[in-house]
Scaffold this motif. Structure first.
Motif, PDB file in Angstrom:
ATOM      1  N   ALA A 179       0.992  -1.311  -0.019  1.00  0.00           N
ATOM      2  CA  ALA A 179       0.005   0.043   0.039  1.00  0.00           C
ATOM      3  C   ALA A 179       1.045   1.215   0.052  1.00  0.00           C
ATOM      4  CB  ALA A 179      -0.892   0.033   1.126  1.00  0.00           C
ATOM      5  N   CYS A 180       1.979   1.241   0.357  1.00  0.00           N
ATOM      6  CA  CYS A 180       2.862   2.231   0.471  1.00  0.00           C
ATOM      7  C   CYS A 180       3.835   2.391  -0.759  1.00  0.00           C
ATOM      8  CB  CYS A 180       4.145   2.136   1.730  1.00  0.00           C
ATOM      9  SG  CYS A 180       3.411   2.003   3.298  1.00  0.00           S
ATOM     10  N   GLU A 181       3.845   1.360  -1.566  1.00  0.00           N
ATOM     11  CA  GLU A 181       4.692   1.192  -2.731  1.00  0.00           C
ATOM     12  C   GLU A 181       4.157   2.514  -3.736  1.00  0.00           C
ATOM     13  OE1 GLU A 181       7.359  -0.512  -4.099  1.00  0.00           O
ATOM     14  OE2 GLU A 181       7.513  -0.143  -1.807  1.00  0.00           O
ATOM     15  N   PRO A 182       3.164   2.661  -4.103  1.00  0.00           N
ATOM     16  CA  PRO A 182       3.070   3.717  -5.268  1.00  0.00           C
ATOM     17  C   PRO A 182       3.578   4.979  -4.984  1.00  0.00           C
ATOM     18  CG  PRO A 182       1.010   2.807  -4.656  1.00  0.00           C
ATOM     19  CD  PRO A 182       1.924   2.218  -3.778  1.00  0.00           C
ATOM     20  N   PHE A 183       3.396   5.513  -3.791  1.00  0.00           N
ATOM     21  CA  PHE A 183       4.178   7.075  -3.236  1.00  0.00           C
ATOM     22  C   PHE A 183       5.639   6.554  -3.321  1.00  0.00           C
ATOM     23  CE2 PHE A 183       5.732  10.027  -0.048  1.00  0.00           C
ATOM     24  CZ  PHE A 183       5.251  11.003  -0.684  1.00  0.00           C
ATOM     25  N   VAL A 184       6.191   5.660  -2.721  1.00  0.00           N
ATOM     26  CA  VAL A 184       7.600   5.443  -2.499  1.00  0.00           C
ATOM     27  C   VAL A 184       8.306   5.294  -3.933  1.00  0.00           C
ATOM     28  CG1 VAL A 184       9.302   3.805  -1.627  1.00  0.00           C
ATOM     29  CG2 VAL A 184       7.446   4.422  -0.288  1.00  0.00           C
ATOM     30  N   GLN A 185       7.581   4.464  -4.786  1.00  0.00           N
ATOM     31  CA  GLN A 185       8.258   4.220  -6.096  1.00  0.00           C
ATOM     32  C   GLN A 185       8.191   5.516  -6.855  1.00  0.00           C
ATOM     33  OE1 GLN A 185       9.973   1.939  -7.365  1.00  0.00           O
ATOM     34  NE2 GLN A 185      10.024   0.950  -5.423  1.00  0.00           N
ATOM     35  N   ASP A 186       7.192   6.390  -6.862  1.00  0.00           N
ATOM     36  CA  ASP A 186       7.251   7.737  -7.443  1.00  0.00           C
ATOM     37  C   ASP A 186       8.571   8.509  -7.018  1.00  0.00           C
ATOM     38  OD1 ASP A 186       5.928  10.086  -9.142  1.00  0.00           O
ATOM     39  OD2 ASP A 186       6.158  10.765  -7.079  1.00  0.00           O
ATOM     40  N   LEU A 187       8.848   8.489  -5.687  1.00  0.00           N
ATOM     41  CA  LEU A 187      10.063   8.934  -5.217  1.00  0.00           C
ATOM     42  C   LEU A 187      11.254   8.296  -5.786  1.00  0.00           C
ATOM     43  CD1 LEU A 187       9.271   9.688  -1.472  1.00  0.00           C
ATOM     44  CD2 LEU A 187       8.893  11.206  -3.295  1.00  0.00           C
ATOM     45  N   GLU A 188      11.260   7.134  -6.059  1.00  0.00           N
ATOM     46  CA  GLU A 188      12.488   6.380  -6.477  1.00  0.00           C
ATOM     47  C   GLU A 188      12.610   6.798  -8.013  1.00  0.00           C
ATOM     48  OE1 GLU A 188      15.543   3.571  -6.718  1.00  0.00           O
ATOM     49  OE2 GLU A 188      14.315   4.453  -5.019  1.00  0.00           O
ATOM     50  N   GLN A 189      11.499   6.884  -8.708  1.00  0.00           N
ATOM     51  CA  GLN A 189      11.598   7.300 -10.120  1.00  0.00           C
ATOM     52  C   GLN A 189      12.363   8.913 -10.265  1.00  0.00           C
ATOM     53  OE1 GLN A 189      11.289   5.857 -12.814  1.00  0.00           O
ATOM     54  NE2 GLN A 189      11.228   4.030 -11.518  1.00  0.00           N
ATOM     55  N   ARG A 190      11.730   9.606  -9.305  1.00  0.00           N
ATOM     56  CA  ARG A 190      12.475  11.196  -9.215  1.00  0.00           C
ATOM     57  C   ARG A 190      13.841  10.987  -9.093  1.00  0.00           C
ATOM     58  NH1 ARG A 190       9.155  15.368  -8.339  1.00  0.00           N
ATOM     59  NH2 ARG A 190       7.002  15.264  -8.584  1.00  0.00           N
ATOM     60  N   LEU A 191      14.372  10.141  -8.069  1.00  0.00           N
ATOM     61  CA  LEU A 191      15.609  10.077  -7.853  1.00  0.00           C
ATOM     62  C   LEU A 191      16.368   9.567  -9.045  1.00  0.00           C
ATOM     63  CD1 LEU A 191      15.527   9.448  -4.169  1.00  0.00           C
ATOM     64  CD2 LEU A 191      16.255  11.424  -5.052  1.00  0.00           C
ATOM     65  N   SER A 192      15.893   8.726  -9.768  1.00  0.00           N
ATOM     66  CA  SER A 192      16.537   8.206 -10.962  1.00  0.00           C
ATOM     67  C   SER A 192      17.019   9.418 -12.031  1.00  0.00           C
ATOM     68  CB  SER A 192      15.665   7.027 -11.601  1.00  0.00           C
ATOM     69  OG  SER A 192      14.647   7.459 -12.181  1.00  0.00           O
ATOM     70  N   LYS A 193      16.350  10.523 -11.926  1.00  0.00           N
ATOM     71  CA  LYS A 193      16.581  11.427 -12.808  1.00  0.00           C
ATOM     72  C   LYS A 193      17.513  12.644 -12.203  1.00  0.00           C
ATOM     73  CE  LYS A 193      12.163  10.772 -14.562  1.00  0.00           C
ATOM     74  NZ  LYS A 193      10.669  11.260 -14.998  1.00  0.00           N
ATOM     75  N   HIS A 194      17.255  12.788 -10.969  1.00  0.00           N
ATOM     76  CA  HIS A 194      17.965  13.935 -10.112  1.00  0.00           C
ATOM     77  C   HIS A 194      18.718  13.405  -8.722  1.00  0.00           C
ATOM     78  CE1 HIS A 194      16.359  16.791 -13.021  1.00  0.00           C
ATOM     79  NE2 HIS A 194      15.159  16.020 -12.565  1.00  0.00           N
ATOM     80  N   ASP A 195      19.514  14.129  -8.240  1.00  0.00           N
ATOM     81  CA  ASP A 195      20.071  13.622  -7.008  1.00  0.00           C
ATOM     82  C   ASP A 195      18.935  13.740  -5.666  1.00  0.00           C
ATOM     83  OD1 ASP A 195      22.539  12.849  -7.842  1.00  0.00           O
ATOM     84  OD2 ASP A 195      23.478  14.888  -7.641  1.00  0.00           O
ATOM     85  N   PHE A 196      17.917  15.017  -5.951  1.00  0.00           N
ATOM     86  CA  PHE A 196      17.022  15.288  -4.799  1.00  0.00           C
ATOM     87  C   PHE A 196      15.533  15.210  -5.797  1.00  0.00           C
ATOM     88  CE2 PHE A 196      21.171  17.068  -3.824  1.00  0.00           C
ATOM     89  CZ  PHE A 196      21.303  16.561  -2.467  1.00  0.00           C
ATOM     90  N   PHE A 197      14.519  15.367  -5.033  1.00  0.00           N
ATOM     91  CA  PHE A 197      13.219  15.084  -5.466  1.00  0.00           C
ATOM     92  C   PHE A 197      12.824  16.083  -6.437  1.00  0.00           C
ATOM     93  CE2 PHE A 197      12.078  13.005  -1.250  1.00  0.00           C
ATOM     94  CZ  PHE A 197      12.597  11.649  -1.645  1.00  0.00           C
ATOM     95  N   MET A 198      13.285  17.263  -6.408  1.00  0.00           N
ATOM     96  CA  MET A 198      12.964  18.403  -7.452  1.00  0.00           C
ATOM     97  C   MET A 198      13.808  18.778  -8.241  1.00  0.00           C
ATOM     98  SD  MET A 198       9.672  19.054  -6.635  1.00  0.00           S
ATOM     99  CE  MET A 198       9.659  20.647  -7.455  1.00  0.00           C
ATOM    100  N   GLY A 199      15.182  18.242  -7.910  1.00  0.00           N
ATOM    101  CA  GLY A 199      16.322  18.536  -9.146  1.00  0.00           C
ATOM    102  C   GLY A 199      17.516  18.242  -8.415  1.00  0.00           C
ATOM    103  N   ASP A 200      18.651  18.905  -8.739  1.00  0.00           N
ATOM    104  CA  ASP A 200      20.105  18.773  -8.392  1.00  0.00           C
ATOM    105  C   ASP A 200      20.249  19.458  -7.266  1.00  0.00           C
ATOM    106  OD1 ASP A 200      20.554  17.290 -10.783  1.00  0.00           O
ATOM    107  OD2 ASP A 200      20.987  19.241 -11.837  1.00  0.00           O
ATOM    108  N   THR A 201      19.519  20.066  -6.590  1.00  0.00           N
ATOM    109  CA  THR A 201      19.768  20.591  -5.405  1.00  0.00           C
ATOM    110  C   THR A 201      18.672  20.100  -4.251  1.00  0.00           C
ATOM    111  OG1 THR A 201      18.662  22.580  -5.710  1.00  0.00           O
ATOM    112  CG2 THR A 201      21.132  22.474  -5.827  1.00  0.00           C
ATOM    113  N   PRO A 202      18.785  20.185  -2.911  1.00  0.00           N
ATOM    114  CA  PRO A 202      17.617  19.809  -2.003  1.00  0.00           C
ATOM    115  C   PRO A 202      16.504  20.954  -2.007  1.00  0.00           C
ATOM    116  CG  PRO A 202      19.604  19.751  -0.946  1.00  0.00           C
ATOM    117  CD  PRO A 202      19.957  20.330  -2.233  1.00  0.00           C
ATOM    118  N   SER A 203      15.201  20.451  -1.758  1.00  0.00           N
ATOM    119  CA  SER A 203      14.041  21.150  -1.661  1.00  0.00           C
ATOM    120  C   SER A 203      13.260  21.040  -0.647  1.00  0.00           C
ATOM    121  CB  SER A 203      13.313  20.903  -3.054  1.00  0.00           C
ATOM    122  OG  SER A 203      12.484  19.835  -2.600  1.00  0.00           O
TER     123      SER A 203
END
Length: 236
Positions: free
Chosen positions: A150-174
């Motif tokens: 039940a937690c997976e959809p949210f967690v995997q969305d974050l995992e996908q974001r981190l496959s593109k950038h070092d942080f959730f929104m980009g290359d710097t923490p947000s």
């Protein structure tokens, strides 16, 4: 920094008051933002089994964090203060005062809206699922795997974001990174062997980086319980 209450200065007495619980994820995110914004508050560490009357009077819902801006009541005056008792409000209050690391992503006019949407999803959907997952693990429930899924959809969305950038929104923490950090920390601890699997590789790397940071370590410094001696402790 802790300052013994042997002669509270006028400057200290005007600082905001933050009621905080050591491992509450909402309190942690508030403390992180206060540090990021380079603000100073009088922190009052509490336990949920023994809540200060002053905190309950200011915020009847009696949960942390609670931030009080303004003057407390004195013998000859009524209290005049503003109360913030939602962690996200406290984060935005601090970062709107000062955001030296640009965690609000001011360069992107759409970023804050997106971050707030995901944070709401975390608070409204992921957090209840996480609580069920934690409870299933603690009480050895036979629905542990269902709760994790039940937690997976949210967690995997974050995992996908981190496959593109070092942080959730980009290359710097947000703001998003710091608002979600305490909850992902909890998720990682429910079943550590599972979290160490390859499907969480990016999230594992991100979390390790965050937990090892000086910022996080400062946010987790222990303070004496305020009700014990009513000691003035400065945080920030």
């Amino acid at each position: 920094m802790s300052t013994k209450s042997t002669g509270t200065t006028t400057a200290q007495s005007t600082l905001p008051i933050l009621y905080s619980l050591q491992n509450c994820p909402y309190a942690i995110r508030a403390r992180l933002a206060i540090l990021l914004a380079q603000q100073t508050v009088r922190i009052r560490a509490i336990t949920m089994k023994n809540k200060p009357d002053e905190m309950i009077q200011a915020s009847p819902k009696a949960t942390v964090p609670v931030l009080i801006l303004g003057n407390e009541a004195s013998a000859d005056s009524e209290p005049q203060y503003t109360v913030m008792d939602e962690s996200l409000d406290i984060m935005l209050w601090a970062l709107n005062l000062n955001d030296p690391e640009n965690v609000l992503y001011s360069h992107d006019p759409t970023a804050l809206t997106e971050m707030l949407r995901i944070i709401q999803c975390n608070d409204d959907e992921f957090k209840p699922n996480l609580e069920r997952y934690k409870r299933a693990k603690r009480f050895h429930g036979d629905n542990l795997e269902d709760c994790r899924l039940a937690c997976e959809p949210f967690v995997q969305d974050l995992e996908q974001r981190l496959s593109k950038h070092d942080f959730f929104m980009g290359d710097t923490p947000s703001l998003l990174d710091y608002a979600l950090l305490p909850f992902i920390r909890q998720f990682s601890r429910v079943n550590k062997p599972v979290f160490n699997q390859p499907e969480y590789a990016s999230l594992h790397r991100w979390l390790s980086h965050q937990l090892q940071s000086r910022l996080f370590q400062r946010s987790m410094v222990l303070y004496p319980l305020w009700l014990d001696e009513r000691e003035v402790c400065l945080f920030g």
